[in-house]
Design an enzyme around this catalytic site. Sequence first.
Site, PDB file in Angstrom:
ATOM      1  N   CYS A 159      67.505  24.194  50.944  1.00  0.00           N
ATOM      2  CA  CYS A 159      67.383  22.920  50.385  1.00  0.00           C
ATOM      3  C   CYS A 159      67.941  21.667  51.159  1.00  0.00           C
ATOM      4  O   CYS A 159      68.132  21.879  52.102  1.00  0.00           O
ATOM      5  CB  CYS A 159      68.000  23.112  48.697  1.00  0.00           C
TER       6      CYS A 159
ATOM      7  N   ARG B 170      65.470  21.106  45.910  1.00  0.00           N
ATOM      8  CA  ARG B 170      65.671  22.630  45.770  1.00  0.00           C
ATOM      9  C   ARG B 170      64.230  23.011  46.453  1.00  0.00           C
ATOM     10  O   ARG B 170      63.070  22.567  46.039  1.00  0.00           O
ATOM     11  CB  ARG B 170      65.876  23.292  44.515  1.00  0.00           C
ATOM     12  N   LEU B 171      64.354  23.821  47.300  1.00  0.00           N
ATOM     13  CA  LEU B 171      63.265  24.768  47.687  1.00  0.00           C
ATOM     14  C   LEU B 171      63.695  26.395  47.263  1.00  0.00           C
ATOM     15  O   LEU B 171      64.651  26.782  47.671  1.00  0.00           O
ATOM     16  CB  LEU B 171      63.112  24.825  49.408  1.00  0.00           C
ATOM     17  N   ALA B 172      62.829  26.653  46.464  1.00  0.00           N
ATOM     18  CA  ALA B 172      63.305  27.847  45.742  1.00  0.00           C
ATOM     19  C   ALA B 172      62.698  29.072  46.294  1.00  0.00           C
ATOM     20  O   ALA B 172      61.530  29.199  46.512  1.00  0.00           O
ATOM     21  CB  ALA B 172      62.608  27.656  44.273  1.00  0.00           C
ATOM     22  N   ILE B 173      63.512  29.866  46.727  1.00  0.00           N
ATOM     23  CA  ILE B 173      63.281  31.329  47.834  1.00  0.00           C
ATOM     24  C   ILE B 173      63.903  32.407  46.658  1.00  0.00           C
ATOM     25  O   ILE B 173      62.939  33.201  46.694  1.00  0.00           O
ATOM     26  CB  ILE B 173      63.860  31.173  48.904  1.00  0.00           C
ATOM     27  N   VAL B 174      65.057  32.245  46.248  1.00  0.00           N
ATOM     28  CA  VAL B 174      65.486  33.444  45.202  1.00  0.00           C
ATOM     29  C   VAL B 174      65.620  32.717  44.081  1.00  0.00           C
ATOM     30  O   VAL B 174      66.022  31.869  43.766  1.00  0.00           O
ATOM     31  CB  VAL B 174      66.810  34.044  45.774  1.00  0.00           C
TER      32      VAL B 174
ATOM     33  N   ASN C 157      73.052  24.262  50.103  1.00  0.00           N
ATOM     34  CA  ASN C 157      71.839  24.393  50.943  1.00  0.00           C
ATOM     35  C   ASN C 157      72.074  25.629  51.891  1.00  0.00           C
ATOM     36  O   ASN C 157      72.942  25.783  52.725  1.00  0.00           O
ATOM     37  CB  ASN C 157      71.626  23.259  51.973  1.00  0.00           C
ATOM     38  N   GLY C 158      71.430  26.758  51.251  1.00  0.00           N
ATOM     39  CA  GLY C 158      71.702  27.933  51.993  1.00  0.00           C
ATOM     40  C   GLY C 158      71.180  29.353  51.567  1.00  0.00           C
ATOM     41  O   GLY C 158      70.572  29.169  50.535  1.00  0.00           O
ATOM     42  N   GLU C 159      71.450  30.347  52.128  1.00  0.00           N
ATOM     43  CA  GLU C 159      71.042  31.661  51.442  1.00  0.00           C
ATOM     44  C   GLU C 159      72.215  32.511  51.871  1.00  0.00           C
ATOM     45  O   GLU C 159      72.917  32.873  52.753  1.00  0.00           O
ATOM     46  CB  GLU C 159      69.807  32.242  52.406  1.00  0.00           C
TER      47      GLU C 159
ATOM     48  N   ASP D 228      71.055  33.199  44.692  1.00  0.00           N
ATOM     49  CA  ASP D 228      72.061  33.773  45.555  1.00  0.00           C
ATOM     50  C   ASP D 228      73.164  32.902  45.776  1.00  0.00           C
ATOM     51  O   ASP D 228      74.292  33.348  45.842  1.00  0.00           O
ATOM     52  CB  ASP D 228      71.628  34.169  46.935  1.00  0.00           C
TER      53      ASP D 228
ATOM     54  N   THR E 211      64.189  18.243  75.408  1.00  0.00           N
ATOM     55  CA  THR E 211      63.953  19.525  75.071  1.00  0.00           C
ATOM     56  C   THR E 211      63.685  19.788  73.878  1.00  0.00           C
ATOM     57  O   THR E 211      62.710  20.597  73.403  1.00  0.00           O
ATOM     58  CB  THR E 211      65.282  20.586  75.587  1.00  0.00           C
TER      59      THR E 211
ATOM     60  N   ARG F   3      60.072  18.353  72.643  1.00  0.00           N
ATOM     61  CA  ARG F   3      58.862  19.184  73.249  1.00  0.00           C
ATOM     62  C   ARG F   3      58.752  20.302  72.471  1.00  0.00           C
ATOM     63  O   ARG F   3      57.540  20.695  72.228  1.00  0.00           O
ATOM     64  CB  ARG F   3      59.360  19.509  74.684  1.00  0.00           C
TER      65      ARG F   3
ATOM     66  N   GLY G  62      62.855  33.515  66.118  1.00  0.00           N
ATOM     67  CA  GLY G  62      63.846  34.364  66.831  1.00  0.00           C
ATOM     68  C   GLY G  62      64.765  33.550  67.673  1.00  0.00           C
ATOM     69  O   GLY G  62      65.544  33.868  68.707  1.00  0.00           O
TER      70      GLY G  62
END
Length: 588
Positions: free
Chosen positions: A2, A50-54, A75-77, A98, A316, A319, A342
């Site tokens: 979030c 909020r970005l609701a993921i869980v 702001n986290g998981e 969570d 960097t 880009r 990744g």
Amino acid sequence: MCGILAVLGCSDDSQSKRVRVLELSRRLKHRGPDWSGLHQHGDCYLAHQRLAIVDPASGDQPLFNTDKSIVVTVNGEIYNHEELREKLSHHKFRTGSDCDVVAHLYEEYGEDSIDMLDGIFSFVLLDTRDNSFIVARDAIGVTSLYIGWGLDGSVWISSELKGLNDDCEHFESFPPGHLYSSKERGFRRWYNPPWFSEAIPSTPYDPLALRHAFEKAVIKRLMTDVPFGVLLSGGLDSSLVASITARYLADTKAAKQWGAKLHSFCVGLEGAPDLKAAREVADFLGTVHHEFSYTIQDGLDAIEDVIYHVETYDVTTIRASTPMFLMSRKIKSLGVKMVMSGEGSDEIFGGYLYFHKAPNKEEFHQETCRKIKALHKYDCLRANKSTYAWGLEARVPFLDKEFIDVAMNIDPKYKMPNPEEGRIEKWVLRRAFDDEEQPYLPKHILYRQKEQFSDGVGYGWIDGLRDHAAKYVTDKMMQNAANIYPHNTPCTKEAYYYRMIFERFFPQNSARLTVPGGASVACSTEKAIEWDAAWSNNLDPSGRAALGVHLSAYDDKQVNSVPTEAAGPEKIIPKMEVNSLGVVAIQS
């Protein structure tokens, strides 16, 4: 994840101040389009986007402990939240989020609770019992966070610069792996792994131990209640993340909700190396593959938005952020809210091509330590803000705390590229997943040479950026660059162009100080330039600057806006061949 904003200990508790905090919090709404919240306690304000993921239905913030004496905006998981709930079985939880464990855990264990959290996070916690507060940021700085101070003595916290740059007398990046305590009025590092001292480890390389540690890191990040996918460039790192995700997805809660078919996403200019490689990996893994192409003009048109959202003038980062920014918008339009990515592998394993020139294992290891410590200024910042610009979350399993401990404890002699023994960069990671019976990837993908993301989307992208900047920045402007920008003076027209845009959005001195500087070649730190005397004449972050190592290194025709002294004499480009053992050998 979030967007968070907090104003702590301000001299104004009026309605107008509340309105101002809400106004500033709205600047972060792109990070959390699903819900907004604000809690005021006296002269402290904690706001949340909020970005609701869980637990999308009930996990709105700020969150509280059982008697509501402790309030937190996170702001986290938190990947181990279910285990922590069992440890806190006598506590009453109001949501399935969570992040709900943070306040309860603090109530039981105080500041020691931070190291018990397995995940990525930035949070502000207010303890109303004594009006104290703490602020903490995750170990590596995967989540973005800034701290500022007002003239009235107030402390300001924000996920992004734009939340506090207009109201603070001074602000700066919040250091990763640290907490700030109102009682101590200062920072303390809570993350103290063995590698942080840069002492040289001696543990022998165990490919299976490395494989299992990384699989565990990927699997725990499949915790989601919303549609998700993987970013797939066709390079080693994203391909391994995609392969492990595809292999273990069927047994997860996410698969039961959304199906076991994995979606993958790639971006590039038409004909880009990444598009071709990603398509092949997707076919091998059987993913539902989404390929997004963009033109150089599309990217150029987005540069100002990218700099506003990513909040940097680092060449960097800009880009690489631009194609990621464009791709994230497309991904979000498909209804996806979380992606696996990744980032971090090259820093941990010395994957950048300049590592071929490391003089010994001691310097090699110390450079990987320096690179990991600086990730929050570069790739973490790019991955976090390029995706969150569109309300999309990126998870990075290579930066899992437990995995880093395993990988950074390996004797660095095993990590070093050694052409005579057929070991290219990141050989220890490639070898760990080189399984003949149940292959994770096609052999030539497993041993594909490293590409910086901004190279892999198409070499014309960087050349197009240089040409575009040259239209707006004159030679006379460059002659006076040190007078206009005495801090981090831009050395190229491209850098000058980005700096002009950044200063327009963020004119404060504090803002320009949050951006890293110093010379770099092929993404090296300034210290590593000492490894090759020729590098001081070719300070360019592209992988192609690793002359004699990169298959498409700069030649006289490709230089295109690189200072003429950077071209140098013609270099012999090595040929790569796969031997009978499936190991790539570099032939000079």
